[in-house]
Structures are given as C-alpha cells and as structure tokens.
Scaffold this active site. Structure first.
Site, mmCIF file in Angstrom:
data_model
loop_
_atom_site.group_PDB
_atom_site.id
_atom_site.type_symbol
_atom_site.label_atom_id
_atom_site.label_comp_id
_atom_site.label_asym_id
_atom_site.label_seq_id
_atom_site.Cartn_x
_atom_site.Cartn_y
_atom_site.Cartn_z
ATOM 1 N N GLU A 1 -11.565 32.319 14.209
ATOM 2 C CA GLU A 1 -11.231 31.019 14.005
ATOM 3 C C GLU A 1 -10.114 30.376 15.067
ATOM 4 O O GLU A 1 -10.387 29.345 15.560
ATOM 5 C CB GLU A 1 -10.584 31.118 12.460
ATOM 6 C CG GLU A 1 -10.283 29.631 12.181
ATOM 7 C CD GLU A 1 -9.342 29.655 10.781
ATOM 8 O OE1 GLU A 1 -8.890 28.456 10.617
ATOM 9 O OE2 GLU A 1 -9.842 30.360 9.878
ATOM 10 N N SER B 1 -9.240 38.416 7.477
ATOM 11 C CA SER B 1 -7.600 37.606 7.415
ATOM 12 C C SER B 1 -7.250 37.920 5.941
ATOM 13 O O SER B 1 -6.208 38.086 5.535
ATOM 14 C CB SER B 1 -7.637 36.663 8.191
ATOM 15 O OG SER B 1 -6.167 36.257 8.217
#
Length: 338
Positions: free
Chosen positions: A136, A233
């Site tokens: 990301e 994450s």
C-alpha cells in the site's frame, strides 16, 4: 464441566465483534471469483489480492495466478490489481503489455491516493506514515514520489526534513495502529507546528473498529489469539494492541493447528479476533479447537456495527452488465478487452 473443580476458574472465550473481512477485502475477493466466472481461468493477480494465506490458496485452486510483477503476465491477458493499490507506473506497464485490467484497490486506499495527488499538485511536502516496503505504501508513494517522504513510526521523525514548514501535510497507510499513528503525528506536529492533517482520517474504519474491540477485551484476557497472516499489517497490529491493552500474551496464527497448547497453561480467559482479510471459517476453526479444550463459553465483545459495502470494480461491473443485457436481448455496451 468435566475435569473442573470448585476452585477451577471458568474457561471462556471473548469473541471480538467486528472481526474478519472488511468491505474492501470482501469486494476484492468477490471480484476475483466473479472475474473467474466471467472470463474463465486464468485470471492473473498482481501481488496477493489480500494478505491471507488461506484466501490466496483458495483462489489459486479456482484458477487465479498470483504474480509479483506485471511483466510476468502474458501479453493480452487479464490482470487484477490487489486491494492494496498500485502506483500509476503499474497501470502504464499494463497498458504497454496490452493487458486488460481490473482494479480491485480498496476505495479507502484510493481516497489516500487522491489526497496525495491533490496535495502534490498544490506543492505540499507529504509525510506518509506507514511501513517501508508494504504494497500500500509503495502504491501511494508512486502517486507523487517527488513530494512524498515515508515516516516509519515516531522514531523516524528525527530524520524528516521538508522544503517549506508552512506547506506540510501528513497522510497514512490505512492499516496502522491508531495509537502509534497518532504518536507519530504528535511528534511530527512538535517538529512542524504548521503540519496539516488530511481532510478525514486515513486509517480505515474496519482497522479502527477491530482495534477498539481488542482494547475492550485485552484487559480481561489472559491470552489473545489473532487469526491472520504474518504479512497482514492490520493483523500484526491487533497483536500489538492486545498486549498494549493488558493481555498477558497475544499470538498470531493462520490456522487453529498452529496454536500451541502450552499457551493455555494458567489461562481462563481467551480473547479471539481476526484481521480484516480473514474469512470467518478460520475463526470457527479456532473456536472449535478451544471448545475441545474446555473453552466452551463464548461471550461477544462488541465495539461497533458495520454496514459499509463497496460495489465491484467498474471494469467488472461493466462486463457483467453487458452480459446480462446480451442475455436479455437488450443493446449492450462494449466489454473490456474488445
């Protein structure tokens, strides 16, 4: 209960709600499944569609092929971009190879991309709070690489420099710990008092809700089990949040058979949650595993109601509509790849 005495504390499970799939993950996984139905296999997916081992393995069995780079996709094929988003250069690479693309980027990640473009166009220095190397972060940074500086936690703030302290804004990866992000923001504001915040919080609603639920259970839990993959994450953050909230121990597992029975020694209360890319079947597996070991009493710890849904990627919607129109005899628009 068999094996329990009057002095044995009752064994219970605190089950977090909400947990598991967020709207962006649900959309991305369904997009791969619908694409396989619509176009047939293989469907190439650049990077893991979401960070979960079970989901990736399940989709591979259905005909998805996961690749690391666009160059691995045969020319003229269909490639889907993962929920984590990609940089503009990746779209360019796909066009050069004549690939039909389906963009499954989570709309909340797309929002951060648009913020980065807007602030870069206004010549701001953008301090992107996130983890170095995460897909990301790579995608967001690629929107305006000359304007974006990565800040990987509060300890990284001392290394940050900007061109003009009156034109600085912070953005963040969507799957971070809320508390650690705000700690980083506070440190940045101390260094750059004129630091501007994004129009709305970048950390996604699902990440925040799952962290709030874990905070509520953490103080009561002797052990917290987070179902999720090590490269997720938001799942890793849930382990950290649990420990910060007072849990004596917290562990991340992909599957129930990864739980070590030694973790249950002296434990009467187990907290259980799952990351935003984890299907509920994996949580059910852990509940069954715990039940077989005397943890049959399950209490829900509810932090929020979630009703957000996202529509499928526009390329896929267009082709599904075209097929439906063709089947019904109505005029249809042009489908992708035509």
């Amino acid at each position: 209960m068999v094996g329990m005495t009057a002095t044995t504390p009752a064994r219970r499970v605190l089950l977090a709600a909400p947990r598991g799939y967020c709207a962006g993950v649900d959309r991305a996984v369904i997009a791969v499944e619908k694409a396989l139905e619509q176009y047939g296999s293989p469907i190439y997916v650049r990077h893991e569609i979401v960070h979960n081992k079970y989901v990736v393995q399940t989709l591979e069995k259905k005909g998805a092929i996961f690749v690391e780079e666009t160059a691995e996709v045969p020319e003229g094929s269909i490639v889907m971009f993962s929920a984590h988003g990609v940089a503009p250069v990746v779209h360019d690479e796909a066009a050069q190879r004549g690939l039909a693309t389906i963009d499954a980027t989570c709309p909340l990640v797309t929002k951060v991309h648009k913020e980065a473009v807007r602030f870069a166009n206004e010549d701001y220095d953008i301090l992107l709070i996130g983890h170095d190397g995460h897909e990301e972060v790579i995608g967001t940074s690629g929107e305006a690489p000359e304007h974006i500086t990565l800040v990987d936690g509060p300890e990284d703030v001392a290394n940050v420099s900007v061109r003009d302290e009156s034109k600085v804004v912070w953005l963040s990866q969507t799957t971070l710990s809320v508390d650690e992000t705000m700690e980083t923001v506070d440190a940045l504001k101390t260094k750059f008092p004129q630091l501007i915040s994004p129009p709305s919080d970048d950390i996604c609603y699902a990440t925040q809700n799952r962290q709030i639920a874990v905070k509520q259970m953490g103080a009561e839990a002797d052990l917290v089990i987070v179902v999720g993959s090590k490269n997720s994450s938001n799942s890793v953050r849930l382990v950290e949040v649990a420990l910060g909230a007072g849990a004596r121990a917290a562990h991340l597992v992909d599957f129930a058979d990864e739980i070590d029975e030694a973790w249950l020694e002296g434990v009467s209360t187990v907290g259980l949650t799952s990351g935003a890319s984890v299907p509920e079947v994996l949580v059910e597996g852990v509940l069954e595993w715990l039940s077989q070991r005397g943890f049959e009493d399950v209490e829900i710890v509810k932090a929020a109601e979630e009703s957000i849904t996202f529509s499928l990627p526009k390329e896929l919607r267009r082709d599904l509509r075209a097929e439906a129109a063709e089947l019904s005899g109505r005029p249809s628009g042009q489908a992708s790849g035509e």
